[in-house]
Structures are given as C-alpha cells and as structure tokens.
Design a protein around this motif. Structure first.
Motif, mmCIF file in Angstrom:
data_model
loop_
_atom_site.group_PDB
_atom_site.id
_atom_site.type_symbol
_atom_site.label_atom_id
_atom_site.label_comp_id
_atom_site.label_asym_id
_atom_site.label_seq_id
_atom_site.Cartn_x
_atom_site.Cartn_y
_atom_site.Cartn_z
ATOM 1 N N ASP A 1 0.963 -1.189 0.186
ATOM 2 C CA ASP A 1 -0.020 -0.135 -0.009
ATOM 3 C C ASP A 1 0.608 1.374 0.022
ATOM 4 O O ASP A 1 0.272 2.292 -0.500
ATOM 5 N N HIS B 1 -10.708 -4.248 -1.023
ATOM 6 C CA HIS B 1 -11.102 -3.906 0.205
ATOM 7 C C HIS B 1 -10.762 -2.592 0.531
ATOM 8 O O HIS B 1 -9.907 -1.693 -0.106
ATOM 9 N N HIS C 1 -5.789 0.331 -1.592
ATOM 10 C CA HIS C 1 -6.535 -0.376 -2.789
ATOM 11 C C HIS C 1 -7.865 0.436 -2.911
ATOM 12 O O HIS C 1 -8.501 0.144 -3.925
ATOM 13 N N ASP D 1 -3.809 -9.361 -1.160
ATOM 14 C CA ASP D 1 -3.933 -9.287 0.402
ATOM 15 C C ASP D 1 -4.638 -10.585 0.961
ATOM 16 O O ASP D 1 -5.524 -10.583 0.737
ATOM 17 N N HIS E 1 2.217 -6.785 -4.353
ATOM 18 C CA HIS E 1 1.960 -6.455 -3.184
ATOM 19 C C HIS E 1 3.181 -6.527 -2.300
ATOM 20 O O HIS E 1 2.964 -6.588 -0.929
HETATM 21 ZN ZN LIG Z 1 -2.631 -3.911 0.747
#
Ligand SMILES: [Zn+2]
Ligand SMILES: [Zn+2]
Length: 319
Positions: free
Chosen positions: A38, A112, A117, A211, A278
């Motif tokens: 992220d 999510h 995201h 994730d 990620h």
């Molecule tokens: Zn993430």
C-alpha cells in the motif's frame, strides 16, 4: 508498512511503466500496473537503503499493486483497485489499451478498504475528474463503508461513482468476454471484508489476490482458490516478515511469507503462472537478481513487474 528502525536494509526494486510497443497485444488481457504494498516504493518516512535507492534511481520505484483489464474488441478498460498511484496507473492503462490519455477507466473493481486499494477514488470526485456515475464493483461490506464515511460518501451521493454491490462469489459481466467474481479471503477487517478477484476471459482465468492473512483460514485453501486458474497474482508482501518489519510485531499484520506460499504451490498438481505482488518496500525479493528473487524463480514463480501482460483470450501466454 513502515518499520520504525533505521537499520539498513538493502532493497532495490525495478519499476518501469508499460511500453506497449514491446508487447504483442492480446484481444483480452490483464496488465500489471504496480507491485508494491500500500505505501509504494519509496515509502514515505523510510530512510533505509531500500527507499533511498529508489529515490536516487527512478527505475527502482514501484507503484502500488494494481491490475488493469483490457477488452480491445469491446473498447473497454478497467482497474482492479484504485491505489494512491491512480493518476499514473490510469495513464499506463490508457497507453496499453490504445485509448486517449484523458480517458477514465470504464469501471473499478475493489478488493477492500485498506488505503492502498481504494484511496485513489479521491481522483474521481468533484475536486479532480468529477466522473459521471463511474461503475465501482465491490462487496456490500465495502459499499457500506464507502456510503457511510466521508469523503467517499460524497462520491456516491453526488453521483461520481455508482456502486455495483457484488456479494462474494457472484459473477459480474464486465464485457461479453470478460467476467469477474469476488472470492472472499481472510484479511484484517478494520473497515470492510476482503476479496480476491477471479477474472475470466474467453480462454484463460486469472486470480488477483494482493492481500490475505494466511492460507490456512481460507476455505478450500490455496488448492481451492487456484482451481481452474491459469495465472495467479498472489500476496507477496513479505519474504521474511521478522526481518522486514524491524521492531514491529509481524502477527499484527499477518501475510503468508513467500517461501510458505512456494512450498504450498510445489505440492499442487497442474501448471499455472504465478506472480507475487504487493511486496513491502523492505522485501528483498523485489530486487532483481537477489537471493530471494532467485528462490522465487527456483520455485517456478516470479515477482510481478509493472507492464507485464497476461493474455486472457486463449492461446499461449503473452511473452
Ligand atoms: Zn494492501
Ligand atoms: Zn489490506
């Protein structure tokens, strides 16, 4: 995610935006638009070698994990997740799809409510693109979060986005040749549930799963979720969580370490393309040629790279 220590960690990461001319175009395809956790790479507030190297050398930067979907026949393009790198990723999607640079995606699929995201949705509101009812496919839990929390609630009430609530395991038709199904996965539920998206083209299926807390709590486990999947982009946040989160308790941010996932993959029958995405800024597997990256390749997988494409229309994989 940021670790508080100033201990040096060597992390170099390659990131190059897509150069469509280098690739053969498939009529229906997915394109990697970023492979970082992220916070991206470099990571705000990180002074370790991983991020200092990325500040010095732009080829080592990595955008936040994101996937583009393109159906050339339908003239449509979509994003899976709206990341903090949204403007750059939309431009890369447009280049890959041969669309005008100012095009917005035809829709966004969300996994999510963790910031990497969905935070890119700020760019479709009044202050920026002022989109007109941009379709956003997400679970009822994610939709409830967006409707009931500012600034996202304004996107809904002002008609900039149109939430297309998609309960887990129900399939939506993005185009006549592109279908998407959210698959529930166990992940920290501070604000919403979490899904992976299974994307089906006319000939191949892809799983985008950036994730997950771990494989053991996933109903059916890794074998179940990979059933019938030709290309899997999987959570590769950490290679060795203890060393990549210095001074922090890895159990507070659980993810399956890459070696654990590789072990499980090795026990599965069948063949599929596996990419890890990620990756945390401290994850040495993101350094091309590192021992960790070689272990990923020895396990029959690779780290996803921005610009990498996967044909979904059948035939051999796009090189
Ligand atoms: Zn993430
Ligand atoms: Zn998350």
């Amino acid at each position: 995610m940021r670790g508080p220590s100033l201990a040096p960690f060597l992390l170099l990461a390659a990131c190059s935006l897509p150069h469509p001319s280098r690739h053969r175009e498939a009529p229906v395809e997915a394109i990697v638009l970023g492979n970082a956790q992220d916070g991206g790479l470099p990571h705000a507030g990180c002074g370790r070698p991983c991020c200092e190297a990325a500040r010095r050398d732009s080829s080592r930067r990595a955008l936040v994990s994101c996937l583009g979907l393109i159906d050339r026949e339908a003239g449509r393009a979509f994003l899976v997740d709206a990341t903090p790198d949204f403007p750059e990723q939309v431009e890369a999607l447009n280049r890959a799809a041969g669309r005008p640079a100012a095009s917005l995606p035809d829709g966004i699929l969300l996994t999510h409510a963790h910031v990497g995201h969905y935070a890119g949705l700020v760019h479709v509101g009044r202050e920026v693109a002022a989109a007109d009812r941009l379709p956003v496919w997400c679970t009822p839990s994610m939709a409830a979060f967006l409707r009931s929390n500012g600034p996202w609630s304004l996107l809904v009430s002002e008609g900039h986005v149109e939430l297309r609530e998609t309960p887990p395991s129900t399939t939506v038709e993005l185009t006549p040749r592109l279908r998407a199904t959210p698959i529930p996965v166990p992940h920290r539920r501070e604000f919403s549930d979490c899904v992976a998206w299974r994307i089906e083209g006319p000939g191949r299926a892809l799983l985008y799963l950036p994730d997950i807390d771990g494989w053991d709590d996933l109903p059916g486990g890794l074998p179940g979720i990979l059933g019938g999947v030709d290309v899997a982009l999987l959570d590769g946040t950490f290679f060795d969580p203890a060393s990549e989160l210095p001074g922090r308790d890895p159990s507070k941010v659980p993810h399956p370490p890459i070696p654990d996932t590789l072990r499980r993959l090795a026990a599965l029958p069948g063949r599929r393309e596996v990419r890890f995405t990620h990756l945390n800024h401290t994850n040495p597997a993101n350094v091309p040629g590192s021992a960790e990256s070689r272990r990923v390749e020895a396990g029959g997988a690779r780290v996803a790279r921005a610009g990498e494409r996967f044909a979904l229309a059948g035939g051999p994989p796009t090189p």
